[in-house]
Write a protein that holds these residues in place. Structure first.
Motif, PDB file in Angstrom:
ATOM      1  N   ALA A 150     -11.860   3.717   7.412  1.00 14.83           N
ATOM      2  CA  ALA A 150     -11.009   3.681   6.216  1.00 14.83           C
ATOM      3  C   ALA A 150      -9.544   3.446   6.565  1.00 14.83           C
ATOM      4  CB  ALA A 150     -11.158   4.995   5.445  1.00 14.83           C
ATOM      5  N   GLU A 151      -9.096   3.978   7.711  1.00 20.42           N
ATOM      6  CA  GLU A 151      -7.696   3.793   8.091  1.00 20.42           C
ATOM      7  C   GLU A 151      -7.395   2.332   8.389  1.00 20.42           C
ATOM      8  OE1 GLU A 151      -6.581   6.368  11.254  1.00 20.42           O
ATOM      9  OE2 GLU A 151      -6.961   8.212  10.120  1.00 20.42           O
ATOM     10  N   ARG A 152      -8.297   1.664   9.060  1.00 21.56           N
ATOM     11  CA  ARG A 152      -8.130   0.237   9.376  1.00 21.56           C
ATOM     12  C   ARG A 152      -8.056  -0.582   8.094  1.00 21.56           C
ATOM     13  NH1 ARG A 152      -6.412  -4.083  12.177  1.00 21.56           N
ATOM     14  NH2 ARG A 152      -7.990  -5.686  12.495  1.00 21.56           N
ATOM     15  N   LYS A 153      -8.927  -0.288   7.150  1.00 22.25           N
ATOM     16  CA  LYS A 153      -8.928  -1.008   5.883  1.00 22.25           C
ATOM     17  C   LYS A 153      -7.624  -0.762   5.131  1.00 22.25           C
ATOM     18  CE  LYS A 153     -11.615  -1.598   1.623  1.00 22.25           C
ATOM     19  NZ  LYS A 153     -12.798  -1.129   0.850  1.00 22.25           N
ATOM     20  N   ALA A 154      -7.187   0.475   5.087  1.00 16.04           N
ATOM     21  CA  ALA A 154      -5.948   0.804   4.372  1.00 16.04           C
ATOM     22  C   ALA A 154      -4.749   0.106   4.992  1.00 16.04           C
ATOM     23  CB  ALA A 154      -5.738   2.313   4.369  1.00 16.04           C
ATOM     24  N   ALA A 155      -4.712   0.023   6.319  1.00 14.37           N
ATOM     25  CA  ALA A 155      -3.596  -0.649   6.992  1.00 14.37           C
ATOM     26  C   ALA A 155      -3.566  -2.136   6.660  1.00 14.37           C
ATOM     27  CB  ALA A 155      -3.710  -0.441   8.504  1.00 14.37           C
ATOM     28  N   LEU A 156      -4.732  -2.762   6.614  1.00 13.70           N
ATOM     29  CA  LEU A 156      -4.795  -4.179   6.279  1.00 13.70           C
ATOM     30  C   LEU A 156      -4.379  -4.428   4.830  1.00 13.70           C
ATOM     31  CD1 LEU A 156      -8.117  -5.088   8.116  1.00 13.70           C
ATOM     32  CD2 LEU A 156      -5.838  -6.008   8.647  1.00 13.70           C
ATOM     33  N   LEU A 157      -4.822  -3.563   3.931  1.00 12.01           N
ATOM     34  CA  LEU A 157      -4.434  -3.730   2.530  1.00 12.01           C
ATOM     35  C   LEU A 157      -2.938  -3.479   2.343  1.00 12.01           C
ATOM     36  CD1 LEU A 157      -7.491  -2.122   0.694  1.00 12.01           C
ATOM     37  CD2 LEU A 157      -6.940  -4.552   0.935  1.00 12.01           C
ATOM     38  N   ALA A 158      -2.358  -2.607   3.158  1.00 13.05           N
ATOM     39  CA  ALA A 158      -0.908  -2.403   3.110  1.00 13.05           C
ATOM     40  C   ALA A 158      -0.182  -3.664   3.578  1.00 13.05           C
ATOM     41  CB  ALA A 158      -0.519  -1.206   3.979  1.00 13.05           C
ATOM     42  N   MET A 159      -0.719  -4.328   4.593  1.00 13.77           N
ATOM     43  CA  MET A 159      -0.147  -5.594   5.049  1.00 13.77           C
ATOM     44  C   MET A 159      -0.219  -6.643   3.943  1.00 13.77           C
ATOM     45  SD  MET A 159      -1.439  -8.195   8.070  1.00 13.77           S
ATOM     46  CE  MET A 159      -1.403  -6.951   9.348  1.00 13.77           C
ATOM     47  N   VAL A 160      -1.345  -6.679   3.249  1.00  7.40           N
ATOM     48  CA  VAL A 160      -1.513  -7.622   2.139  1.00  7.40           C
ATOM     49  C   VAL A 160      -0.469  -7.362   1.055  1.00  7.40           C
ATOM     50  CG1 VAL A 160      -3.053  -8.322   0.257  1.00  7.40           C
ATOM     51  CG2 VAL A 160      -3.966  -8.009   2.572  1.00  7.40           C
ATOM     52  N   ALA A 161      -0.281  -6.094   0.709  1.00  9.76           N
ATOM     53  CA  ALA A 161       0.694  -5.735  -0.322  1.00  9.76           C
ATOM     54  C   ALA A 161       2.113  -6.104   0.105  1.00  9.76           C
ATOM     55  CB  ALA A 161       0.598  -4.244  -0.630  1.00  9.76           C
ATOM     56  N   ILE A 163       3.012  -8.542   2.163  1.00  7.91           N
ATOM     57  CA  ILE A 163       3.155 -10.000   2.069  1.00  7.91           C
ATOM     58  C   ILE A 163       3.303 -10.433   0.620  1.00  7.91           C
ATOM     59  CG2 ILE A 163       1.945 -12.193   2.437  1.00  7.91           C
ATOM     60  CD1 ILE A 163       0.733 -10.913   4.985  1.00  7.91           C
ATOM     61  N   ASP A 164       2.496  -9.846  -0.247  1.00  5.62           N
ATOM     62  CA  ASP A 164       2.531 -10.212  -1.666  1.00  5.62           C
ATOM     63  C   ASP A 164       3.880  -9.895  -2.305  1.00  5.62           C
ATOM     64  OD1 ASP A 164       1.023 -11.108  -4.105  1.00  5.62           O
ATOM     65  OD2 ASP A 164       1.441  -9.051  -4.750  1.00  5.62           O
ATOM     66  N   ALA A 165       4.581  -8.896  -1.780  1.00  2.00           N
ATOM     67  CA  ALA A 165       5.872  -8.495  -2.341  1.00  2.00           C
ATOM     68  C   ALA A 165       7.007  -9.438  -1.952  1.00  2.00           C
ATOM     69  CB  ALA A 165       6.209  -7.075  -1.896  1.00  2.00           C
ATOM     70  N   ARG A 166       6.764 -10.315  -0.996  1.00  4.67           N
ATOM     71  CA  ARG A 166       7.810 -11.240  -0.559  1.00  4.67           C
ATOM     72  C   ARG A 166       8.014 -12.357  -1.584  1.00  4.67           C
ATOM     73  NH1 ARG A 166       5.391 -11.994   5.594  1.00  4.67           N
ATOM     74  NH2 ARG A 166       5.244  -9.737   6.045  1.00  4.67           N
ATOM     75  N   ALA A 167       9.209 -12.878  -1.622  1.00  7.09           N
ATOM     76  CA  ALA A 167       9.531 -13.963  -2.556  1.00  7.09           C
ATOM     77  C   ALA A 167       8.642 -15.172  -2.299  1.00  7.09           C
ATOM     78  CB  ALA A 167      10.995 -14.355  -2.408  1.00  7.09           C
ATOM     79  N   ALA A 192       1.113 -16.441   5.928  1.00  8.34           N
ATOM     80  CA  ALA A 192       1.740 -15.233   6.465  1.00  8.34           C
ATOM     81  C   ALA A 192       0.701 -14.293   7.057  1.00  8.34           C
ATOM     82  CB  ALA A 192       2.535 -14.530   5.356  1.00  8.34           C
ATOM     83  N   PHE A 193      -0.404 -14.099   6.356  1.00  7.53           N
ATOM     84  CA  PHE A 193      -1.458 -13.223   6.886  1.00  7.53           C
ATOM     85  C   PHE A 193      -2.048 -13.812   8.157  1.00  7.53           C
ATOM     86  CE2 PHE A 193      -5.670 -11.427   7.342  1.00  7.53           C
ATOM     87  CZ  PHE A 193      -5.450 -10.079   7.091  1.00  7.53           C
ATOM     88  N   GLU A 194      -2.298 -15.115   8.148  1.00  4.20           N
ATOM     89  CA  GLU A 194      -2.878 -15.760   9.333  1.00  4.20           C
ATOM     90  C   GLU A 194      -1.983 -15.607  10.553  1.00  4.20           C
ATOM     91  OE1 GLU A 194      -5.502 -19.341   7.239  1.00  4.20           O
ATOM     92  OE2 GLU A 194      -3.343 -19.607   7.529  1.00  4.20           O
ATOM     93  N   SER A 195      -0.676 -15.598  10.361  1.00  2.32           N
ATOM     94  CA  SER A 195       0.242 -15.500  11.491  1.00  2.32           C
ATOM     95  C   SER A 195       0.458 -14.057  11.949  1.00  2.32           C
ATOM     96  CB  SER A 195       1.593 -16.118  11.122  1.00  2.32           C
ATOM     97  OG  SER A 195       2.243 -15.374  10.113  1.00  2.32           O
ATOM     98  N   GLU A 196       0.242 -13.081  11.051  1.00  2.00           N
ATOM     99  CA  GLU A 196       0.558 -11.694  11.365  1.00  2.00           C
ATOM    100  C   GLU A 196      -0.664 -10.836  11.691  1.00  2.00           C
ATOM    101  OE1 GLU A 196       3.177 -10.089   8.324  1.00  2.00           O
ATOM    102  OE2 GLU A 196       4.130 -12.054   8.114  1.00  2.00           O
ATOM    103  N   ALA A 197      -1.846 -11.219  11.228  1.00  3.44           N
ATOM    104  CA  ALA A 197      -3.050 -10.434  11.511  1.00  3.44           C
ATOM    105  C   ALA A 197      -3.534 -10.700  12.934  1.00  3.44           C
ATOM    106  CB  ALA A 197      -4.153 -10.781  10.515  1.00  3.44           C
TER     107      ALA A 197
END
Length: 347
Positions: A150-161, A163-167, A192-197
């Protein structure tokens, strides 16, 4: 099978009709008259018939995976497999599906007629292809042992959020798919996700060809077009319970047809699809002996197994647990696999 088994049927979504599936309808579709009806609808719309696509000499990635072709092929293959299940041996308790598999589930459960269900799937696949807004990628959060993290999933979804918050970036969870996150967004968000994940096995993050940003707000124009083209009268009371992409159950004799139309051409198109939740609810509510994944393709079985592990179904906590259970008393049958198909059909 020596005794009648209970089952939940699972309908696959896009990306499941590939090179190995070419000719699937010719090999397995049980009703020539019904296939002719689907072909007639396609011909009237100026589209190549399913019979021609399925009967082609060779598979074309550019042609067969387009939304306006893939949706019809997958819907027909799924429905054909559902109709081929031996009901004397299998008692179907409920139906669910992944993403566009919801359209197939509607027809399998009797919430649309086969012809109307095909019209819904083919129309929405065509509209998706016409617009082709954004894209999708997949990325796993479970390790090779499939143990819940669950921690791994939460961290990835935080990364998604983040990225989504960026202009000028759009990125969101499209499908919660067992141990896999299907993400969707615009090009900036996906890149962005492809470069950061962290890269995994030289495969992930994996961009999905000919896929739009399904199950996100970017599909609102497609949803509006679908609602204008497809009337509520196409929908009726299901004959079997259906578990949707929120984990909600639509019961026979107790479903609101207008609400079903609204969900199918609204929330189901523009909001995240929680396949993991759908499998969890199906397992806990109906407690089937089997989960039957119809064809085409063989890729959805892993997501079903992972979803059951995440739900702690029958005390399975890892891939090893699932494999041991599957070998001793199979609970998952993939009809796209020749060696398993005969377990649930009279063929």
């Amino acid at each position: 099978m020596s005794a009648r088994k209970t089952a939940v049927v699972v309908c696959p979504g896009r990306g499941t009709y590939n090179k190995a599936e070419l000719g699937y309808l010719g090999r397995h579709f049980p009703d020539a008259g019904l296939l002719a009806e689907f072909d007639r609808q396609r011909a009237e719309a100026g589209q190549e018939t399913l019979s021609a696509l399925d009967g082609a000499d060779r598979f074309s990635l550019a042609k067969h995976t387009r939304g306006d072709n893939a949706s019809g092929l997958i819907f027909a293959a799924t429905l054909g497999d559902f109709l081929s299940i031996d009901r004397d041996e299998i008692d179907i308790l409920a139906v669910t599906g992944n993403s566009m598999g919801w359209y197939s589930a509607l027809a399998c459960a009797g919430a649309t007629s086969p012809g109307d269900g095909f019209r819904v799937a083919n129309t929405m696949g065509t509209f998706m292809q016409d617009a082709l807004i954004g894209g999708q990628l997949v990325y796993p959060f479970l390790g090779d042992d499939w143990r819940p993290d669950a921690e791994r999933k939460a961290a990835l979804l935080a990364m998604v959020a983040d990225i989504d918050a960026r202009a000028e970036h759009v990125l969101a969870l499209s499908i919660d798919l067992g141990g896999m996150l299907v993400l969707a967004g615009n090009e900036a968000g996906l890149k962005a996700f492809e470069s950061e994940a962290e890269p995994i096995d030289g495969r992930f993050p994996m961009r999905l060809g000919n896929h739009a940003a399904f199950h996100t707000h970017l599909q609102q124009p497609v949803a509006e077009r679908g609602r204008a083209a497809l009337a509520p009268e196409l929908f009726t009371q299901p004959k079997l319970p259906m578990v949707d992409g929120r984990g909600a159950i639509w019961w026979p004799h107790a479903s609101d047809n207008d609400a079903l139309w609204d969900y199918t051409l609204g929330h189901q198109v523009t909001e995240s699809y929680d396949f993991t939740r759908a499998i969890t609810v199906a397992a806990r509510e109906f407690a089937p002996d089997l989960f039957i994944v119809t064809g085409p393709g063989t890729t959805l079985g892993g997501a079903v197994a992972q979803s059951l592990i995440l739900a702690d179904w029958r005390a399975m906590g890892s891939k090893a647990d699932f494999k041991a259970r599957q070998e001793s008393d199979p609970l998952l049958v993939s009809m796209g696999m020749a060696e398993q198909r005969g377990l649930v059909t009279a063929q």
